[in-house]
Motif scaffolding. Structure first.
Motif, short mmCIF file in Angstrom:
data_model
loop_
_atom_site.label_atom_id
_atom_site.label_comp_id
_atom_site.label_asym_id
_atom_site.label_seq_id
_atom_site.Cartn_x
_atom_site.Cartn_y
_atom_site.Cartn_z
N THR A 135 5.09 -42.69 -6.21
CA THR A 135 6.17 -41.74 -6.20
C THR A 135 5.70 -40.50 -5.57
OG1 THR A 135 5.77 -40.79 -8.46
CG2 THR A 135 7.36 -42.50 -8.35
N GLY A 136 4.34 -40.38 -5.63
CA GLY A 136 3.61 -39.00 -5.39
C GLY A 136 3.25 -38.07 -6.38
N GLY A 137 4.01 -38.19 -7.69
CA GLY A 137 4.02 -37.25 -8.81
C GLY A 137 2.64 -37.22 -8.82
N THR A 138 1.64 -37.90 -9.34
CA THR A 138 0.38 -38.03 -9.64
C THR A 138 -0.53 -36.98 -8.94
OG1 THR A 138 0.29 -39.87 -11.13
CG2 THR A 138 -1.80 -39.18 -10.50
N LEU A 139 -0.32 -37.27 -7.52
CA LEU A 139 -1.24 -36.82 -6.50
C LEU A 139 -0.76 -35.37 -6.26
CD1 LEU A 139 -2.17 -39.25 -3.61
CD2 LEU A 139 -3.64 -37.96 -5.27
N VAL A 140 0.62 -35.13 -6.55
CA VAL A 140 1.22 -33.78 -6.65
C VAL A 140 0.39 -32.85 -7.48
CG1 VAL A 140 3.04 -32.16 -6.71
CG2 VAL A 140 3.18 -33.94 -5.09
N GLU A 141 0.44 -33.33 -8.70
CA GLU A 141 -0.08 -32.54 -9.90
C GLU A 141 -1.46 -32.33 -9.69
OE1 GLU A 141 2.04 -30.85 -11.94
OE2 GLU A 141 3.67 -31.57 -10.88
N ALA A 142 -2.18 -33.33 -9.22
CA ALA A 142 -3.70 -33.37 -9.16
C ALA A 142 -4.02 -32.29 -8.20
CB ALA A 142 -4.18 -34.59 -8.74
#
Length: 211
Positions: A135-142
């Protein structure tokens, strides 16, 4: 944001074996290390260096050394740990930090549960390790987390990505200093936000927790 998808027969071969559900966990781990080293070769193309003088057995030569501060490698726990050996094999002098992030499987929200990083990352080049860009959520937050500490450039190394994840990074970050380097872009996400065809849960397969 820049995206680089590797086009190399060895990358394609190793990824094919990783996808196979019959590949046992020890072989899976070894192949991930090998594949990450190939990805890291491309991902570090713009790593900062400086000239140095060295003395060979016959003369003095001008060579190249990594600049200081050293690159910072940040695996996202837990699956990113399986990529660390492959990265540090190529850049053994890199500094290593850790970032613990997990996706709530019901809400798909990203929860940060641990971090071990320098407080000040001003001007640093950071390499984030996360095998699956879904989803990209983890990398966005990282990436946002690293930016708040001053990171100048963030390069993400992934095995696979879904188009939806890449689109999410582009939409939510709008950041020219983010580079994503990966082995392949797959077809789509399913209703549970798993990459299709993908390779299953990378963390489970790395550490032997498989149905």
């Amino acid at each position: 944001m820049r995206v680089t998808v590797l086009d190399h027969p060895l990358v394609a071969h190793k990824l094919t074996v990783l996808r196979d559900r019959k590949t046992p966990s020890p072989v899976f781990r070894q192949l991930v290390e090998e594949l990450v080293t190939l990805i890291a070769y491309e991902a570090t193309r713009e790593v900062r260096v400086e000239p140095v003088e060295v003395t060979t057995p016959v003369a003095t030569a001008t060579g190249t050394a990594l600049s200081t501060p050293r690159p910072l490698v940040v695996p996202i726990l837990r699956a990113g740990l399986g990529m660390l050996e492959g990265m540090t094999r190529l850049v053994p002098t890199a500094e290593v930090g850790f970032l613990g992030m997990a996706r709530n499987e019901e809400t798909l929200d990203i929860v940060t549960y641990a971090e071990r990083l320098p407080e000040d990352l001003t001007g640093r080049q950071v390499y984030v390790l996360d095998p699956m860009l879904a989803t990209g959520g983890t990398l966005v937050e990282a990436i946002k987390f690293l930016r708040t500490r001053g990171a100048a450039e963030v390069t993400c190394l992934c095995l696979l990505a879904a188009p939806e994840g890449l689109e999410a990074l582009e939409a939510k970050l709008d950041d020219d200093d983010v580079h994503v380097v990966l082995a392949a872009v797959d077809e789509k996400l399913d209703e549970k936000a798993y990459i299709i065809p993908g390779l299953g849960d990378a963390g489970d397969r790395l550490y032997g927790v498989v149905d």
